[in-house]
Design a protein around this motif. Structure first.
Motif, PDB file in Angstrom:
ATOM      1  N   ILE A  80      69.573  76.349  60.456  1.00 38.09           N
ATOM      2  CA  ILE A  80      69.521  76.241  58.999  1.00 38.09           C
ATOM      3  C   ILE A  80      68.767  77.458  58.490  1.00 38.09           C
ATOM      4  O   ILE A  80      67.654  77.749  58.950  1.00 38.09           O
ATOM      5  N   VAL A  81      69.360  78.172  57.550  1.00 40.67           N
ATOM      6  CA  VAL A  81      68.704  79.310  56.907  1.00 40.67           C
ATOM      7  C   VAL A  81      68.475  78.918  55.461  1.00 40.67           C
ATOM      8  O   VAL A  81      69.410  78.538  54.754  1.00 40.67           O
ATOM      9  N   MET A  82      67.227  78.989  55.035  1.00 41.45           N
ATOM     10  CA  MET A  82      66.897  78.614  53.660  1.00 41.45           C
ATOM     11  C   MET A  82      65.673  79.368  53.183  1.00 41.45           C
ATOM     12  O   MET A  82      64.942  79.955  53.980  1.00 41.45           O
ATOM     13  N   GLY A  83      65.471  79.355  51.890  1.00 42.67           N
ATOM     14  CA  GLY A  83      64.297  79.990  51.313  1.00 42.67           C
ATOM     15  C   GLY A  83      63.191  78.990  51.103  1.00 42.67           C
ATOM     16  O   GLY A  83      63.373  77.790  51.274  1.00 42.67           O
ATOM     17  N   HIS A  84      62.047  79.531  50.740  1.00 44.39           N
ATOM     18  CA  HIS A  84      60.962  78.642  50.341  1.00 44.39           C
ATOM     19  C   HIS A  84      60.152  79.320  49.266  1.00 44.39           C
ATOM     20  O   HIS A  84      60.036  80.531  49.224  1.00 44.39           O
ATOM     21  N   ARG A  85      59.676  78.511  48.351  1.00 50.13           N
ATOM     22  CA  ARG A  85      59.056  79.019  47.121  1.00 50.13           C
ATOM     23  C   ARG A  85      57.691  79.640  47.342  1.00 50.13           C
ATOM     24  O   ARG A  85      57.180  80.320  46.481  1.00 50.13           O
ATOM     25  N   GLY A  86      57.073  79.360  48.459  1.00 57.60           N
ATOM     26  CA  GLY A  86      55.748  79.918  48.707  1.00 57.60           C
ATOM     27  C   GLY A  86      54.676  79.280  47.850  1.00 57.60           C
ATOM     28  O   GLY A  86      53.735  79.938  47.425  1.00 57.60           O
ATOM     29  N   ILE A  87      54.796  77.982  47.581  1.00 65.92           N
ATOM     30  CA  ILE A  87      53.791  77.314  46.754  1.00 65.92           C
ATOM     31  C   ILE A  87      52.532  77.062  47.570  1.00 65.92           C
ATOM     32  O   ILE A  87      52.565  77.017  48.793  1.00 65.92           O
ATOM     33  N   SER A  88      51.430  76.926  46.879  1.00 64.79           N
ATOM     34  CA  SER A  88      50.155  76.721  47.559  1.00 64.79           C
ATOM     35  C   SER A  88      50.127  75.365  48.258  1.00 64.79           C
ATOM     36  O   SER A  88      50.900  74.464  47.947  1.00 64.79           O
ATOM     37  N   ALA A  89      49.208  75.233  49.194  1.00 63.37           N
ATOM     38  CA  ALA A  89      49.087  73.983  49.953  1.00 63.37           C
ATOM     39  C   ALA A  89      48.798  72.802  49.029  1.00 63.37           C
ATOM     40  O   ALA A  89      49.350  71.715  49.210  1.00 63.37           O
ATOM     41  N   LEU A  90      47.965  73.008  48.010  1.00 67.15           N
ATOM     42  CA  LEU A  90      47.641  71.921  47.081  1.00 67.15           C
ATOM     43  C   LEU A  90      48.877  71.520  46.285  1.00 67.15           C
ATOM     44  O   LEU A  90      49.192  70.333  46.168  1.00 67.15           O
ATOM     45  N   ASN A  91      49.601  72.500  45.749  1.00 63.65           N
ATOM     46  CA  ASN A  91      50.821  72.184  45.004  1.00 63.65           C
ATOM     47  C   ASN A  91      51.859  71.520  45.902  1.00 63.65           C
ATOM     48  O   ASN A  91      52.563  70.609  45.484  1.00 63.65           O
ATOM     49  N   GLU A  92      51.965  71.982  47.128  1.00 60.51           N
ATOM     50  CA  GLU A  92      52.912  71.378  48.060  1.00 60.51           C
ATOM     51  C   GLU A  92      52.539  69.928  48.319  1.00 60.51           C
ATOM     52  O   GLU A  92      53.393  69.058  48.359  1.00 60.51           O
ATOM     53  N   PHE A  93      51.252  69.672  48.461  1.00 60.14           N
ATOM     54  CA  PHE A  93      50.793  68.299  48.681  1.00 60.14           C
ATOM     55  C   PHE A  93      51.137  67.425  47.476  1.00 60.14           C
ATOM     56  O   PHE A  93      51.615  66.312  47.616  1.00 60.14           O
ATOM     57  N   LEU A  94      50.913  67.940  46.283  1.00 57.86           N
ATOM     58  CA  LEU A  94      51.149  67.175  45.070  1.00 57.86           C
ATOM     59  C   LEU A  94      52.632  67.058  44.729  1.00 57.86           C
ATOM     60  O   LEU A  94      53.092  66.006  44.294  1.00 57.86           O
ATOM     61  N   LEU A  95      53.375  68.131  44.892  1.00 60.31           N
ATOM     62  CA  LEU A  95      54.765  68.173  44.468  1.00 60.31           C
ATOM     63  C   LEU A  95      55.764  67.922  45.583  1.00 60.31           C
ATOM     64  O   LEU A  95      56.907  67.582  45.331  1.00 60.31           O
ATOM     65  N   GLY A  96      55.344  68.139  46.812  1.00 62.22           N
ATOM     66  CA  GLY A  96      56.277  68.066  47.925  1.00 62.22           C
ATOM     67  C   GLY A  96      56.988  69.395  48.070  1.00 62.22           C
ATOM     68  O   GLY A  96      56.907  70.259  47.214  1.00 62.22           O
ATOM     69  N   SER A  97      57.680  69.569  49.152  1.00 64.35           N
ATOM     70  CA  SER A  97      58.369  70.818  49.393  1.00 64.35           C
ATOM     71  C   SER A  97      59.641  70.535  50.177  1.00 64.35           C
ATOM     72  O   SER A  97      59.592  69.904  51.240  1.00 64.35           O
ATOM     73  N   ILE A  98      60.746  71.004  49.642  1.00 66.42           N
ATOM     74  CA  ILE A  98      62.024  70.826  50.326  1.00 66.42           C
ATOM     75  C   ILE A  98      61.996  71.561  51.655  1.00 66.42           C
ATOM     76  O   ILE A  98      62.374  71.017  52.695  1.00 66.42           O
ATOM     77  N   SER A  99      61.531  72.813  51.631  1.00 65.84           N
ATOM     78  CA  SER A  99      61.513  73.597  52.871  1.00 65.84           C
ATOM     79  C   SER A  99      60.594  72.971  53.912  1.00 65.84           C
ATOM     80  O   SER A  99      60.915  72.950  55.105  1.00 65.84           O
ATOM     81  N   ASN A 100      59.466  72.435  53.490  1.00 60.81           N
ATOM     82  CA  ASN A 100      58.549  71.779  54.422  1.00 60.81           C
ATOM     83  C   ASN A 100      59.203  70.536  55.028  1.00 60.81           C
ATOM     84  O   ASN A 100      59.096  70.287  56.230  1.00 60.81           O
ATOM     85  N   TYR A 101      59.890  69.777  54.216  1.00 58.70           N
ATOM     86  CA  TYR A 101      60.582  68.596  54.717  1.00 58.70           C
ATOM     87  C   TYR A 101      61.615  68.992  55.777  1.00 58.70           C
ATOM     88  O   TYR A 101      61.670  68.407  56.855  1.00 58.70           O
ATOM     89  N   VAL A 102      62.441  69.991  55.445  1.00 64.76           N
ATOM     90  CA  VAL A 102      63.487  70.426  56.374  1.00 64.76           C
ATOM     91  C   VAL A 102      62.867  70.950  57.666  1.00 64.76           C
ATOM     92  O   VAL A 102      63.323  70.627  58.759  1.00 64.76           O
ATOM     93  N   LEU A 103      61.816  71.737  57.537  1.00 66.29           N
ATOM     94  CA  LEU A 103      61.156  72.294  58.711  1.00 66.29           C
ATOM     95  C   LEU A 103      60.712  71.197  59.677  1.00 66.29           C
ATOM     96  O   LEU A 103      60.816  71.352  60.892  1.00 66.29           O
TER      97      LEU A 103
END
Length: 157
Positions: A123-146
């Motif tokens: 799977i090739v995809m991008g990631h927004r590069g959001i901060s760890a705090l924002n990722e914790f609060l908002l979630g992350s599609i790329s983190n989920y896929v990873l």
């Protein structure tokens, strides 16, 4: 090494860089490309009208707002399909066997499910590069896929 590469496309500028990376890998490995767009409420700038929830849903059900929402959703679907067709045409010109799909749902989960059902190698995809705090609060599609993908994942920044 890779035979079937899934490219997650969301219509952002980053998608074009992700697509180029996937083209380079597919050429080197003589792999096929599978372009995937997940229709999602979470996608930035997808719709300008919020979908009503709760009691106001029933008041809006017969309103012009719901009609406008449906029209915007259909436009969003068609624009995304046009992008997928355009990218598929570009990779086909490069000599890469390419197919494309558009499905609706939660992007992270749908990408992983699709990769599993289609026997994807990468799977090739991008990631927004959001901060760890924002990722914790908002979630992350790329983190989920990873963390849930059934195959290798390449994150393109």
């Amino acid at each position: 090494m890779f035979k079937k590469i899934l490219v997650a496309i969301d219509g952002s500028e980053m998608s074009h860089d992700v697509f180029k990376t996937a083209i380079d890998i597919a050429k080197a490995d003589k792999a096929n490309l599978v372009l995937l767009h997940v229709l999602s409420f979470e996608e930035q700038n997808s719709l300008s009208i919020p979908m009503p929830t709760g009691l106001e849903y029933f008041q809006a059900a017969d309103s012009d707002m719901l009609k406008l929402y449906r029209e915007q959703w259909q436009t969003y679907e068609q624009q995304s399909l046009n992008l997928l067709r355009s990218l598929a045409d570009r990779s086909t010109v490069e000599g890469i066997t390419t197919e494309f799909h558009q499905i609706a749902g939660g992007p992270g989960r749908k990408i992983c499910e699709f990769a599993l059902s289609e026997d994807i190698d990468l799977i090739v995809m991008g990631h927004r590069g959001i901060s760890a705090l924002n990722e914790f609060l908002l979630g992350s599609i790329s983190n989920y896929v990873l963390h849930h993908a059934p195959c290798s994942v390449l994150m393109n920044k």
